[in-house]
Design a protein around this motif. Structure first.
Motif: not given
Length: 353
Positions: A124-148
């Motif tokens: 569960d820890a490793r499964h959640n780790s991958a999802l956390l990286i996707f949910a926060v790092v990918v989905a939140f950073v992408i709009p910030e980068i492209f909005s520039m």
């Protein structure tokens, strides 16, 4: 504890009504509404828990997923209606930081003081780790980068697209966990069965549904009063919208859930404690935030999924710190203290902004 929350509700709801009618000072209303929301969220959690036991693990998982962050979602909707987009985005940041650093930190620390070494599911820890990286790092950073490089309308369209993808992935994740792969990890389920065999719902089905509906309606009323105090209280205490959202709204909206995770850790039920902390974070990032983006389209000022640089850096740091500490499937009080230290360092930073 149940009696105390009942007294807080019995006093808090009438006081909120009286304060709204007679226009009491904002600070007094802020305190009354905050305390009342915390007590009501406790009852919502207990009602959901009872329904989850009655309905079985599949429907129970869906109920917990639906109502897990209902209080924060309600507060955020009223904040969007009031045009406080900065507070809403900050509260989402606060939920991520609060769950990964404050809740997990307190759970590991308090549990670690009682038990020298505590373990939880590595899978569960490793499964959640991958999802956390996707949910926060990918989905939140992408709009910030492209909005520039794109205009506001295109940024909003990008946010809507990302939100739809996130909700779809979140629902697919629920289907994965509750249906297609529910029985795959038999060892984990076997260890949990012993604790679930004797579970008896606190309330019957009809009573639990009635309490859940009544508490949700009361939270909606009190939350509207709470949101209207943010601007005045912020000016009086020198708090920025960022600090109110990151610290105040996030703690008030999730207080009852936070307490549950700490109590589970002190009973050495670390799988449950970690699921509350990490599962709630994933729910905020993959469901609550996207839903708020779509709901904001109904209001004059829609909300793009674009955070400030301090918010993004704090969330990314929290994710990688939580992943690093939890990936081995065991913890102790010192690791909990490390997470708490990170939370307080970030809290000081947001206070000074």
């Amino acid at each position: 504890m149940g009696k105390m929350f009942a007294i807080m509700i019995a006093a808090g709801v009438p006081l909120t009504v009286a304060g709204t009618v007679f226009h009491w000072p904002s600070v007094a209303m802020f305190i009354i509404c905050s305390v009342t929301v915390i007590a009501l969220s406790s009852y919502m959690g207990r009602a959901t828990e009872s329904l989850a036991i009655v309905a079985g693990p599949r429907i129970g998982g869906l109920l917990n997923a639906t109502f897990g962050n209902a209080v924060e979602l309600i507060i955020s909707i009223f904040a969007l209606k009031a045009g406080l987009i900065g507070v809403v985005l900050a509260s989402l940041t606060g939920s991520v930081l609060g769950n990964l650093l404050l809740v997990a930190g307190l759970s590991f620390f308090m549990g670690g003081l009682k038990f020298k070494r505590q373990t939880f599911s590595i899978h569960d820890a490793r499964h959640n780790s991958a999802l956390l990286i996707f949910a926060v790092v990918v989905a939140f950073v992408i709009p910030e980068i492209f909005s520039m490089s794109i205009n506001e309308t295109e940024t909003l369209n990008l946010s809507i697209g990302i939100s739809i993808v996130m909700i779809a992935i979140y629902l697919a994740g629920l289907f994965f966990k509750l249906v297609t792969h529910r029985g795959v990890y038999a060892a984990l389920e076997g260890s949990e069965n012993a604790s679930h065999e004797e579970e008896v719902p606190e309330w019957g089905k009809k009573k639990a549904i009635g309490i859940l509906l009544a508490a949700t309606a009361a939270v909606a009323y009190v939350a509207e009063g709470l949101v209207h105090t943010f601007t005045a209280v912020g000016e009086q205490f020198g708090w920025s919208e960022l600090f109110i959202g990151v610290i105040i709204v996030a703690i008030v909206g999730n207080a009852a859930e936070h307490a549950s995770a700490i109590l589970m850790a002190m009973k050495n039920k670390m799988d449950v404690a970690v699921e509350i902390a990490v599962g709630s974070t994933l729910q905020v990032a993959m469901f609550v935030a996207p839903v708020l983006v779509l709901i904001s389209l109904l209001f004059p000022a829609p909300m793009p999924l674009v955070f400030t640089i301090p918010e993004l850096v704090s969330m990314i740091t929290a994710v990688f710190l939580a992943v690093s500490i939890s990936n081995d499937g065991e913890t102790n009080w010192f690791e909990g203290l490390t997470l708490l230290a990170a939370y307080f360092i970030m809290g000081i930073g947001f206070y000074l902004l």
